[in-house]
Enzyme design. Sequence first.
Site: not given
Length: 357
Positions: A125, A192, A249
């Site tokens: 982002y 991750k 998000d």
Amino acid sequence: MSIHRITFVPGDGIGPEISILAKRCIEATGLKVEWEERLAGEEAIRRYNNPLPEDTLSSIRRNKVALKGPITTPVGGGFRSVNVALRQRLDLYICLRPYKSFKGVPSPYRDVDIVVIRENSEDLYAGIEFSISEKSTRRMIEEIEKLSGRRIREDSALSIKPISTFASRRIFRFAFEFAKRNKRRKISAVHKANIMKCTDGLFLECGREISKDYPEIEFEDRIVDNMCMQLIRKPQDYDILVLPNLYGDIISDLCAGLIGGLGMSPGANIGDEIAIFEPTHGSAPKYKGKNRVNPTAIFLSGAMMLRYLNEEEKAQKLEKAVEEVIEEGKVLTYDLGGSSGTKEMAEEIIKKIEERG
Ligand code: NAD
């Protein structure tokens, strides 16, 4: 009693209709408040040819607290997200979103009580992107190939994912302090790091490091894909989730789904000195002006704002009124299985707040 000065940003799409009702709802709690209305989004483009006028930012900087309706972001081209810009320009690095089951809400899940804490300032982002048409993209690709020894197809676009030690440490510090203050039992770091060993690996490492200062709070980690599956199978096992921006998000909307949808999901974007309160959901343009959507998410965001302003009693008054109206099940919007409009449900909640005096 002191008067609170709060910046009010109605937003666009369904924003204005729900945020005006949220203002009334907050006033009904008895809060002494002066609203300073400022524009952002579609109306600001129409009036000032700028989706985020400086005047709006300076009002929020001055008042330090804002209530905001959702704002539309064009997909693909067009201007960048005003919502992301607000968080970045005001350094609102914490996105705090509580997801709690309410009695009377149609959902296959009960007793969900999860707090999502999303890092708001970096990750994909950050807005560092290179489109296929830019000259600098080719140079960037060549540089990366030189440095990494990996090949990137020449017709590629690039998005950069910065994750820093500074931002990761400060979001975990906030999460553990929040857990301590609110007597929560466990923090799960979501990542991750098996694939993105450098960026997500660093995020996880910072979580592990900060957790050592809080031995009384359990700390664990989950790989984000597994997290999705676990949340659908047994959400009651989870307490606080801490995530980098993008996973935060996505998991936010998943959690909203567990408690009856986006209409039930409040939120806040918080920095060291400034906070903006807004629902998790967006501007739902297809419902604009239709008096259809659930006003609960922005009302509960208002309750979070009252708590932030140290107005605990008023926050509880508001939350109790929402709880009662939903449990009674008589005046509910479509998403909660009812057939009432936004205004009717809001009036019912406001009436209950006023009855409490
Ligand atoms: P959305 O959250 O606006 O709506 C998705 C769906 O969720 C709606 O079609 C509706 O079915 C449901 N929904 C949302 N709010 C609801 C409510 N209060 N009551 C009942 N049902 C509700 O998501 P979207 O359609 O992906 O995005 C629309 C626009 O909003 C986009 O431009 C997006 O960028 C923007 N957006 C803004 C914010 C923000 O302002 N913080 C957040 C998310 C999305």
